[in-house]
Design a protein around this motif. Structure first.
Motif, PDB file in Angstrom:
ATOM      1  N   ALA A 194       0.918  -1.224  -0.023  1.00 37.91           N
ATOM      2  CA  ALA A 194      -0.226  -0.085   0.401  1.00 37.91           C
ATOM      3  C   ALA A 194       1.126   1.141  -0.179  1.00 37.91           C
ATOM      4  O   ALA A 194       1.796   1.430   0.951  1.00 37.91           O
ATOM      5  CB  ALA A 194      -1.221  -0.198   1.339  1.00 37.91           C
ATOM      6  N   ASN A 195       0.083   2.065  -0.639  1.00 43.10           N
ATOM      7  CA  ASN A 195       1.374   3.700  -0.071  1.00 43.10           C
ATOM      8  C   ASN A 195       1.149   3.985   1.199  1.00 43.10           C
ATOM      9  O   ASN A 195       0.759   3.765   2.109  1.00 43.10           O
ATOM     10  CB  ASN A 195       0.360   4.640  -1.225  1.00 43.10           C
TER      11      ASN A 195
ATOM     12  N   ARG B  18      -0.203  -8.621  15.394  1.00 36.59           N
ATOM     13  CA  ARG B  18      -1.152  -9.392  14.748  1.00 36.59           C
ATOM     14  C   ARG B  18      -1.908  -7.765  14.410  1.00 36.59           C
ATOM     15  O   ARG B  18      -2.644  -8.017  13.820  1.00 36.59           O
ATOM     16  CB  ARG B  18      -1.873  -9.883  16.098  1.00 36.59           C
ATOM     17  N   VAL B  19      -2.258  -6.841  15.507  1.00 34.32           N
ATOM     18  CA  VAL B  19      -2.618  -5.981  14.834  1.00 34.32           C
ATOM     19  C   VAL B  19      -2.128  -5.063  13.485  1.00 34.32           C
ATOM     20  O   VAL B  19      -2.800  -4.991  12.644  1.00 34.32           O
ATOM     21  CB  VAL B  19      -2.466  -4.282  16.623  1.00 34.32           C
ATOM     22  N   ALA B  20      -0.638  -5.577  12.999  1.00 37.99           N
ATOM     23  CA  ALA B  20       0.582  -4.377  12.091  1.00 37.99           C
ATOM     24  C   ALA B  20      -0.893  -5.859  10.973  1.00 37.99           C
ATOM     25  O   ALA B  20      -0.964  -5.622   9.710  1.00 37.99           O
ATOM     26  CB  ALA B  20       1.572  -4.813  11.485  1.00 37.99           C
ATOM     27  N   ARG B  21      -1.028  -7.181  10.737  1.00 39.22           N
ATOM     28  CA  ARG B  21      -1.203  -7.546  10.422  1.00 39.22           C
ATOM     29  C   ARG B  21      -2.693  -7.727   9.524  1.00 39.22           C
ATOM     30  O   ARG B  21      -3.282  -7.357   8.864  1.00 39.22           O
ATOM     31  CB  ARG B  21      -1.003  -9.128  10.767  1.00 39.22           C
TER      32      ARG B  21
ATOM     33  N   ASP C  65      -2.794  -4.267   7.843  1.00 38.62           N
ATOM     34  CA  ASP C  65      -1.671  -4.229   6.432  1.00 38.62           C
ATOM     35  C   ASP C  65      -3.404  -5.194   5.230  1.00 38.62           C
ATOM     36  O   ASP C  65      -2.924  -5.107   4.669  1.00 38.62           O
ATOM     37  CB  ASP C  65      -0.947  -5.567   6.410  1.00 38.62           C
ATOM     38  N   THR C  66      -3.825  -6.256   5.686  1.00 40.66           N
ATOM     39  CA  THR C  66      -5.548  -6.714   5.482  1.00 40.66           C
ATOM     40  C   THR C  66      -6.271  -5.146   5.115  1.00 40.66           C
ATOM     41  O   THR C  66      -6.399  -4.858   3.927  1.00 40.66           O
ATOM     42  CB  THR C  66      -5.869  -7.361   6.073  1.00 40.66           C
ATOM     43  N   LEU C  67      -6.240  -4.418   5.627  1.00 40.50           N
ATOM     44  CA  LEU C  67      -7.650  -3.484   5.551  1.00 40.50           C
ATOM     45  C   LEU C  67      -6.513  -2.393   4.330  1.00 40.50           C
ATOM     46  O   LEU C  67      -7.349  -2.083   3.254  1.00 40.50           O
ATOM     47  CB  LEU C  67      -7.025  -1.995   6.994  1.00 40.50           C
TER      48      LEU C  67
END
Length: 375
Positions: free
Chosen positions: A192-193, A322-325, A328-330
């Motif tokens: 993502a940008n 876990r929060v970072a993953r 990343d999905t978002l």
């Protein structure tokens, strides 16, 4: 590229009414090129912590707007240089460590810790060649508490002019910065940008929906979770939930019942975030760098206070990942939407997302050179 009808005033006016930047600002390579030159090469860039630069010869490397840089501890203190050999422009130092001299691994041009060129193989046979004519190029280096930054502009305003008050805010969390010890450093990449990712960071409107663990640990309700703009840095803070302190959370969490009861999440323009979670003394730093228009690369550094157990450290790092993953999905999904180009603009809720609007205004001002001050 910038459109004919895109002016700073028109974009800022749209932002004031809640409209986002156009989609192409997140997908167009020419916009990213402007950002590198007009934002990252004209800002303070984080490279590492003072704890890694305590002994003569200690050094760390990094990048400032794509320019390789190195900071070294020499006899005068901290010194920063463009980490590029004056010969064929090979990077001189790699990673971080300790060295008596800085030697390029291409042809062994060798520099002292003050950046002076000291040895060049075969140079004695070269006419009109003087070692003193080719030192490493110096750059500004300053520390904010235990955090070390560089700036390519020798005439830049001091680092503390931008971020100085953040030190008192962090102290209010219960974290004592001078006692923090480095625990881990990891590099990462995302699809993502860089702005897409930081705009996600700058609001917790999504937290109750997308971060069940975070929401179980920290009270993200709008009357409890605060957002504040401080010019060149932006801050968020939320208290730990009583249910988490009492061990009554329905979601498995790390131990939040330490000395730090207040979470803090700070963004330092243009691409540094500082994170403090409830529990025992902890702090993490992330640096977010454009990797073309549709990707971001960066690194995460984790620090803990003295005496923090290995079990707590591992569980908090796992929580952060876990929060970072989830993020990343978002942001990967948002980037796919931006690449589609429709709708061209989004609509913010300015009460919950005003830090995102503030950030976008900073981007516009920097790209157009309209203001030397943050909004």
């Amino acid at each position: 590229m910038l459109q004919v009808d895109e002016t700073a005033s028109s974009l800022l006016s749209a932002l004031d009414s809640g409209e986002s930047l156009p989609a192409r600002w997140y997908t167009d390579p020419s916009i990213t090129e402007r950002e590198i030159v007009r934002i990252f090469r004209k800002s303070w860039n984080y490279v590492g912590s003072l704890s890694q630069l305590t002994t003569l010869g200690d050094y760390v490397t990094g990048y400032a707007g794509g320019v390789p840089v190195v900071v070294v501890r020499n006899e005068q203190g901290l010194a920063g240089f463009v980490n590029v050999c004056r010969h064929r422009r090979h990077e001189v130092m790699k990673g971080r460590g300790n060295a008596r001299l800085m030697q390029c691994g291409y042809h062994a041009w060798t520099y002292d810790l003050a950046g002076g060129l000291r040895q060049v193989p075969r140079s004695a046979a070269e006419p009109n060649f003087r070692l003193e004519d080719y030192p490493l190029l110096p750059i500004r280096t300053e520390a904010l508490g235990p955090f070390v930054f560089v700036h390519l502009d020798a005439d830049a305003r001091p680092l503390h002019d931008y971020y100085g008050p953040i030190l008192d805010i962090i102290a209010g969390s219960g974290v004592v910065l001078d006692t923090l010890q480095p625990y881990s450093r990891e590099e990462w990449q995302s699809h993502a940008n860089w702005k897409t990712m930081l705009e996600n960071y700058l609001e917790c409107y999504h937290c109750a929906v997308a971060h069940p663990g975070f929401n179980a640990a920290i009270d993200v309700r709008p009357d409890a979770y605060t957002l504040a703009a401080h010019g060149w840095f932006l801050s968020q803070s939320g208290p730990v939930r009583p249910s988490a302190l009492q061990g009554k959370s329905k979601i498995e969490l790390y131990d939040v019942a330490g000395d730090v009861a207040q979470s803090q999440y700070h963004f330092l323009w243009p691409n540094v975030t500082i994170n403090i979670n409830p529990g025992f003394p902890n702090l993490s730093i992330d640096v977010w760098t454009p990797d073309g228009p549709n990707a971001t690369k960066g690194f995460s550094e984790q620090f803990f206070g003295p005496g923090v157990s290995e079990d707590f450290a591992r569980s908090l790092v796992a929580f952060n990942k876990r929060v970072a993953r989830e993020d990343d999905t978002l942001t990967d999904s948002v980037q796919r939407g931006l690449l589609g180009g429709l709708p061209d603009r989004g609509r913010f809720l300015t009460n919950s997302e005003h830090l995102v609007v503030h950030f976008q205004k900073m981007v516009v001002n920097a790209i157009f050179g309209q203001s030397a001050e943050a909004p």
